[in-house]
Design an enzyme around this catalytic site. Structure first.
Site, PDB file in Angstrom:
ATOM      1  N   LYS A 100       0.844  -1.203   0.000  1.00  0.00           N
ATOM      2  CA  LYS A 100       0.000   0.000   0.000  1.00  0.00           C
ATOM      3  C   LYS A 100       0.880   1.254   0.000  1.00  0.00           C
ATOM      4  O   LYS A 100       0.709   2.152  -0.806  1.00  0.00           O
ATOM      5  CB  LYS A 100      -0.913  -0.018   1.235  1.00  0.00           C
ATOM      6  CG  LYS A 100      -1.803   1.201   1.328  1.00  0.00           C
ATOM      7  CD  LYS A 100      -2.780   1.095   2.487  1.00  0.00           C
ATOM      8  CE  LYS A 100      -3.511   2.419   2.664  1.00  0.00           C
ATOM      9  NZ  LYS A 100      -4.458   2.434   3.759  1.00  0.00           N
ATOM     10  N   GLU A 109      10.533  -4.719   4.607  1.00  0.00           N
ATOM     11  CA  GLU A 109      10.625  -6.118   4.211  1.00  0.00           C
ATOM     12  C   GLU A 109      10.316  -6.284   2.720  1.00  0.00           C
ATOM     13  O   GLU A 109      11.021  -6.969   1.976  1.00  0.00           O
ATOM     14  CB  GLU A 109       9.624  -6.971   5.008  1.00  0.00           C
ATOM     15  CG  GLU A 109       9.923  -7.088   6.495  1.00  0.00           C
ATOM     16  CD  GLU A 109       9.233  -6.020   7.330  1.00  0.00           C
ATOM     17  OE1 GLU A 109       9.010  -4.908   6.814  1.00  0.00           O
ATOM     18  OE2 GLU A 109       8.927  -6.305   8.503  1.00  0.00           O
ATOM     19  N   GLY A 154      -4.886  -1.774   4.957  1.00  0.00           N
ATOM     20  CA  GLY A 154      -4.043  -2.891   4.500  1.00  0.00           C
ATOM     21  C   GLY A 154      -4.687  -4.254   4.751  1.00  0.00           C
ATOM     22  O   GLY A 154      -4.743  -5.110   3.868  1.00  0.00           O
ATOM     23  N   ARG A 155      -5.198  -4.454   5.961  1.00  0.00           N
ATOM     24  CA  ARG A 155      -5.756  -5.774   6.299  1.00  0.00           C
ATOM     25  C   ARG A 155      -7.171  -5.967   5.757  1.00  0.00           C
ATOM     26  O   ARG A 155      -7.792  -6.992   5.991  1.00  0.00           O
ATOM     27  CB  ARG A 155      -5.677  -6.022   7.804  1.00  0.00           C
ATOM     28  CG  ARG A 155      -6.272  -4.922   8.650  1.00  0.00           C
ATOM     29  CD  ARG A 155      -5.895  -5.061  10.131  1.00  0.00           C
ATOM     30  NE  ARG A 155      -6.327  -3.886  10.894  1.00  0.00           N
ATOM     31  CZ  ARG A 155      -5.635  -2.761  11.008  1.00  0.00           C
ATOM     32  NH1 ARG A 155      -4.458  -2.656  10.401  1.00  0.00           N
ATOM     33  NH2 ARG A 155      -6.097  -1.746  11.711  1.00  0.00           N
ATOM     34  N   GLU A 202      -4.645  -6.792  14.775  1.00  0.00           N
ATOM     35  CA  GLU A 202      -4.134  -5.469  14.384  1.00  0.00           C
ATOM     36  C   GLU A 202      -5.269  -4.440  14.455  1.00  0.00           C
ATOM     37  O   GLU A 202      -5.036  -3.265  14.666  1.00  0.00           O
ATOM     38  CB  GLU A 202      -3.522  -5.521  12.976  1.00  0.00           C
ATOM     39  CG  GLU A 202      -2.458  -4.445  12.765  1.00  0.00           C
ATOM     40  CD  GLU A 202      -1.698  -4.565  11.453  1.00  0.00           C
ATOM     41  OE1 GLU A 202      -2.303  -4.329  10.398  1.00  0.00           O
ATOM     42  OE2 GLU A 202      -0.504  -4.883  11.470  1.00  0.00           O
ATOM     43  N   HIS A 223      -4.883 -33.201  17.855  1.00  0.00           N
ATOM     44  CA  HIS A 223      -3.754 -33.993  18.339  1.00  0.00           C
ATOM     45  C   HIS A 223      -2.622 -33.097  18.803  1.00  0.00           C
ATOM     46  O   HIS A 223      -1.476 -33.535  18.902  1.00  0.00           O
ATOM     47  CB  HIS A 223      -3.292 -34.945  17.233  1.00  0.00           C
ATOM     48  CG  HIS A 223      -4.388 -35.889  16.839  1.00  0.00           C
ATOM     49  ND1 HIS A 223      -4.605 -37.085  17.481  1.00  0.00           N
ATOM     50  CD2 HIS A 223      -5.382 -35.771  15.921  1.00  0.00           C
ATOM     51  CE1 HIS A 223      -5.664 -37.680  16.953  1.00  0.00           C
ATOM     52  NE2 HIS A 223      -6.167 -36.892  16.003  1.00  0.00           N
ATOM     53  N   LYS A 238       9.414  -0.860  14.485  1.00  0.00           N
ATOM     54  CA  LYS A 238       9.997  -0.456  13.197  1.00  0.00           C
ATOM     55  C   LYS A 238      11.055   0.623  13.410  1.00  0.00           C
ATOM     56  O   LYS A 238      12.143   0.573  12.853  1.00  0.00           O
ATOM     57  CB  LYS A 238       8.898   0.119  12.276  1.00  0.00           C
ATOM     58  CG  LYS A 238       7.980  -0.896  11.654  1.00  0.00           C
ATOM     59  CD  LYS A 238       7.108  -0.197  10.615  1.00  0.00           C
ATOM     60  CE  LYS A 238       5.906  -1.016  10.207  1.00  0.00           C
ATOM     61  NZ  LYS A 238       4.973  -0.305   9.362  1.00  0.00           N
TER      62      LYS A 238
END
Ligand code: F6P
Length: 547
Positions: free
Chosen positions: A206, A212, A267-268, A353, A384, A512
């Site tokens: 965005k 990253e 963003g999400r 978030e 399990h 950050k």
């Protein structure tokens, strides 16, 4: 807005909780043979069963009163009408416009957003068709065989989760890959499988400033150019999805190869936008439109259904009831549908978030718990691994179970076994096993008395563990669109009641900033004095051990 805990409905819920008096869900079922009919809803091909919760008619009445008193209606209208529901960033949150399949205009500050949304959808369709039908080729004229989405957070988890969930709708000859982590191992392991002449990189960001993503994008471009040599070939192999034209062009991607979205898309909440390009390439535009249609169907339901028949509103209210009155700290997402294996991870970002906030929109510290820890794994694997704690541990963990009636891969008895386990778990969590039942069972098995008494406490299941169940016909694009939108709106309902802003994420900034400060201390041995003793010690050890 008045303090949430001062609202009459909150006070009434407090009293209701105090008077609950140890009533167990299994007793509520015993007393009411219509409990399932009363506490389940169907929307299109999706059934939501919320009967296995600690609630009665009265609970629902009080929770929906709380929704009224917290002015949920006004807040939903503000969301859909493009008001600045994200005040700390001064933005609207109009992801619902991206999947608006009606003819209704969606206005933002008086301007209809639909023409620009439809223009980008058309651009995505044209491009995806070219790649899929082979008219878009690599720089040596070869077909594109591999698509690599480079992005992180919302620019990764949404497209990744959907592409995995809708694998039966993808084609073998166009493979999808997702690279998010700045740990080079993910990129290198991906590139090992690829031929630079046949792969297409989608740089999804965005802001186009995420460390990253840009680090991975630069390394991918270096890898590509080491083979292709000439800069001009980048245009056939790199496209971008972003809101930031300038940064995209500074990176060296032709703005003609940029798929735009806008600051009012969080963003999400962005998989419905150009960020969904990886999905369109994988499943085609027709299927992507069905995904949008599923979400739109839920948007309409959310906007118009009365609270007691409104699935995302009930999901939000029941979650709040479990969190704020019963002390649940986490929420397990348990899909008995392997194609949804990334759904818990996707919801983790969507929910945590969004609602991982401790101050209200007005900046006041809240005095009630907000967003839960969201986690999960597909069933039956989780059974399990961690279900032991859910059944017999000391914590209350509400669970959401999800399953399709029809498998995309019908094979022998697999689906029946899967569904039997799916149903058994929520029943077991709800009913538990009393001491009398455990004793009777062991006695029937001939366990000697002394041994029986020794084992008894270990064999008792307290039960009364709340869960929701989502059952759908088949995991197709429309159903998946519905599921995602249901959770998005559930998150919004809770944020609205908790009076927090679900659309900002200042909490990710401090780490950050510090990483930016620490980086020079790792790249040079220059003395640094700004770090705490532990961080400084770890930095020294990294220098010491570096090969
Ligand atoms: O760091 C958090 C975050 O801002 C998320 O909200 C977002 O989805 C992700 O980073 C990626 O951001 P971008 O799409 O701008 O690269």
């Amino acid at each position: 807005m008045p303090d949430l805990t001062m609202l009459p409905a909150w006070q009434a819920l407090k009293k209701h909780h105090a008077q609950w008096g140890g009533i167990k869900i299994r007793e509520l079922f015993n007393d009411n043979p219509q409990r399932f009919e009363q506490f389940s809803l169907q929307l299109d091909d999706l059934l939501f069963d919320f009967s296995k919760n600690r609630l009665t008619d009265q609970t629902i009445k009080l929770l929906t009163d709380l929704a009224d008193q917290a002015e949920l209606r006004k807040q939903i209208d503000a969301l859909f009408n493009g008001e600045k529901v994200n005040p700390t960033e001064g933005r609207a949150a109009l992801h619902t416009a991206l999947r608006n399949r009606s003819d209704r205009p969606v206005l933002l500050e008086g301007q209809d957003l639909m023409p620009q949304i439809n223009r980008v959808l058309q651009q995505m369709e044209t491009f995806a068709n070219q790649v899929r039908n082979g008219s878009w080729r690599g720089y040596t004229g070869q077909l594109i065989t591999d698509v690599v989405n480079i992005g992180i957070g919302g620019s990764d988890l949404g497209p990744l989760m959907v592409t995995e969930a809708l694998k039966p709708y993808t084609r073998d000859k166009l493979r999808s890959h997702f690279v998010s982590n700045v740990d080079a191992s993910q990129l290198c392991e991906t590139l090992k499988q690829l031929n630079p002449e046949t792969c297409l990189f989608l740089i999804a960001s965005k802001t186009f400033s995420t460390q990253e993503t840009l680090t991975n994008a630069h390394s991918a471009r270096d890898w590509f150019l080491a083979h292709a040599k000439e800069q001009k070939h980048v245009a056939r192999h790199f496209v971008a999805m972003s809101t930031n034209r300038k940064r995209v062009s500074d990176f060296g991607i032709d703005p003609a190869n940029m798929f735009e979205f806008w600051e009012w898309v969080g963003g999400r909440y962005s998989l419905w936008s150009a960020i969904g390009l990886a999905i369109v390439l994988a499943i085609g535009m027709d299927n992507f439109k069905k995904l949008l249609a599923g979400a739109h169907l839920v948007d309409e339901h959310f906007r118009t259904a009365p609270w007691h028949k409104n699935i995302p509103v009930l999901m939000g209210l029941i979650g709040l009831w479990n969190t704020d009155f019963w002390g649940a700290e986490s929420q397990a997402i348990l899909p008995y549908d392997h194609y949804l294996h990334r759904f818990p991870a996707y919801l983790q970002q969507a929910d945590m978030e969004s609602n991982g906030k401790r101050v209200t929109v007005q900046g006041q510290q809240v005095d009630y718990p907000t967003g839960p820890v969201v986690w999960g794994e597909p069933g039956t694997n989780g059974q399990h691994a961690f279900y032991q704690l859910i059944h017999q541990g000391t914590r209350l963990i509400p669970c959401d179970f999800l399953a399709a009636v029809n498998s995309h891969n019908p094979l022998g008895e697999h689906q029946n076994i899967l569904l039997a386990n799916f149903l058994a778990q929520s029943e077991a969590l709800m009913k538990g096993k009393t001491a009398a039942e455990a004793r009777q069972e062991m006695a029937a098995d001939g366990v000697p008395d002394a041994e029986l008494e020794r084992l008894l406490p270990h064999k008792v299941f307290p039960g009364n563990r709340p869960s929701n169940t989502f059952l759908y016909r088949r995991l197709d694009p429309q159903t998946l669109g519905m599921l995602i939108a249901l959770y998005e709106h559930k998150i919004f309902v809770q944020a609205s009641l908790w009076q927090i802003n679900p659309f900002d994420q200042w909490g990710v900034e401090l780490g950050k900033q510090l990483a930016q400060k620490i980086l020079p201390a790792l790249t040079t041995k220059a003395p640094h004095t700004t770090h705490d003793n532990s961080t400084a010690g770890l930095i020294a050890k990294i220098h010491d051990w570096r090969e």
